[in-house]
Write a protein that holds these residues in place. Structure first.
Motif: not given
Lengths: 249, 251
Positions: A11-17, A57
């Motif tokens: 899982h990748v957050f929208p900010d790239g984390t 993701t």
């Protein structure tokens, strides 16, 4: 066949984390699994994938061999999630109303909803408080209410996200006893915590997460000696065994 | 908030507590309309007497509620005083205060009476109706209205009432935390408000997010179990009393 399985879960957050990466985990029916790891290691994100609250993701989650994305409602019915903050789970004005929320969502007949609510409240010992406001309950009682709300959905698997946070000693004992009772009655338990000293003696398996990855997985007595490498406090003192890691006497 | 009684549901086993939510909502509407139409002294006396009886019948803690109504008492007093001094009319004979008119006092008392009726009826309804029942009744009334998603409106009502005490608690806690760090030494009120409002909004949004997740985890759906409403003879009798009060005031 494992009851719950993740393959290559990322899982990748929208900010790239990157919250979790390539998680391969198999949970067998009736197992008591403890997932430990420091803050920010991705434990809660993993828990929220297991009943489809978050969309991966990459990778997939399987329930009884079927991808949960096929039938998300079935996944949520079968995989109950008790949140870290029980306050955020409370949506009813009275204890009974809150427990009824789940069965009402499932559109069960009124009589069945009433029956399930009664059963669930009795199971956690809150029948006497059915008409009370949830906000007037103690920390331990609130956690029990959150459990009752999940039990009303008749799940096979229950995930507890940091169930001991903010509880005093009697509260921890109360909740721990409840978790063990649920395990005894055939539920598969996944318990997320970094406070291993309170519960590990009862677990069948210990999984460690670190920086979004699953870094250790095995019997508690074999994994426990590696926990400090990954930012979790070593709970055993010299000469102590894993059996000592419980707050139940 | 847990200690507050006013406008909170108080669980008791009385006729009013068991009453059908839909009829109770209709009674609320009738009493509010009666308050609006009232003009003569007896127009106020009848609804107020019925409401006092309702409070006794519902076994609501009257003295506690009265104590908690102090704030509204002040508002009612302000309404009377402002009207007495601002509305022109005949002066009151032998009055020690200059500028008070008979018409002003009379209008002020009428407004106060209306406010009191609305307050008492709200007190009875909120004290005897759990939010879910109220929500179900609103949903039932909205069902025939086209283009209104009644289930969503009902959930929004539920969540709003649920979040208000939580937000107030957070607000109080933030105030205390900032006072303990001497925020009172900052003289700029805009900055003080900024320190309070932004974190509060931030926290509220986060909490709303968590609640949404928790609701989804419990299979939240707009197609839910519908409440089985039950209307007994006593429920209809209560509605008949409310109708009688309304028509008495109207005619």
């Amino acid at each position: 066949m494992p009851i719950l399985e993740t393959r290559d879960l990322t899982h990748v957050f929208p900010d790239g984390t990157v919250a979790i990466e390539d998680i391969d985990l198999k949970v067998n029916e009736g197992e008591f699994l403890v997932i430990a790891g420091p803050n920010g290691s991705g434990k809660t994100v993993l828990a929220r994938h297991l009943n489809g609250l978050l969309k991966p993701t990459r990778g997939q989650v399987f329930l009884n061999g079927e991808p949960i994305s096929k039938n998300i409602i079935e996944a949520r019915k079968n995989v109950g999630l008790v949140f870290q903050d029980p306050e955020s789970q409370i949506v009813g004005q009275t204890v009974a109303e809150d427990v009824a929320f789940g069965p009402e969502n499932l559109n069960l007949p009124v009589a069945q909803v009433e029956m399930v609510v009664k059963e669930s409240l009795a199971a956690v010992g809150l029948s006497q408080l059915a008409t009370r406001s949830p906000h007037a309950l103690s920390g331990g009682e609130k956690r029990k209410l959150a459990i009752a709300g999940i039990l009303a959905m008749k799940p096979k698997i229950i995930i507890f996200d940091e169930p001991f946070t903010g509880l005093d000693y009697p509260g921890v004992v109360q909740v721990l006893k409840e978790i063990l009772r649920l395990h005894k009655t055939g539920h598969t338990i996944l318990l997320i915590t970094h406070e291993l000293e309170k519960v590990l003696a009862h677990a069948d398996r210990l999984v460690i997460m670190h920086k979004g990855r699953l870094v250790a997985d095995g019997k508690p007595e074999s994994v426990i000696y590696r926990v400090e490498e990954y930012g979790v406090r070593m709970p055993l003192r010299d000469g102590e065994k894993v059996e000592a890691l419980t707050w139940l006497k | 908030m847990a200690e507050m009684t006013l406008f909170h549901y108080i669980h008791k086993n009385t006729v009013l507590h068991r009453m059908d939510g839909r009829l109770k909502l209709a009674c609320l509407l009738l009493f509010s309309l009666a308050a609006g139409f009232a003009s003569e002294f007896h127009d106020y006396l009848v609804p107020l007497s019925v409401l006092f009886c309702a409070i006794l019948l519902a076994k609501l803690p009257f003295t506690t509620l009265l104590r908690e109504m102090r704030f509204f008492g002040l508002i009612i007093l302000i309404v009377i005083v402002v009207n007495s001094f601002t509305i022109p009319g005949d002066p009151i004979a032998n009055s020690p205060l200059a500028g008070i008119s008979q018409q002003g006092v009379s209008t002020g008392l009428r407004f106060a009476g209306r406010l009191l009726i609305v307050l008492l009826v709200s007190m009875v309804i909120t004290g005897t109706t759990p939010l879910m029942k109220f929500r179900d009744a609103v949903e039932w009334y909205l069902r025939p209205v086209p283009f209104v998603p009644e289930a969503r409106v009902a959930t929004m009502i539920n969540l709003t009432f649920l979040l208000i005490p939580v937000i107030l608690d957070s607000f109080r806690e933030m105030m205390d935390a900032q006072n303990s760090r001497c925020v009172q030494l900052r003289k700029n009120p805009v900055k003080r408000i900024k320190f309070l409002v932004f974190p509060l909004i931030d926290q509220t949004l986060r909490r709303a997010d968590e609640i949404a997740y928790a609701m989804e985890a419990r299979c939240y759906s707009e197609i839910r179990t519908r409440t089985a409403f039950k209307c007994g003879k006593i429920d209809w009798l209560m509605l008949a009393i409310s109708l009688a009060v309304f028509f008495f005031v109207l005619l």
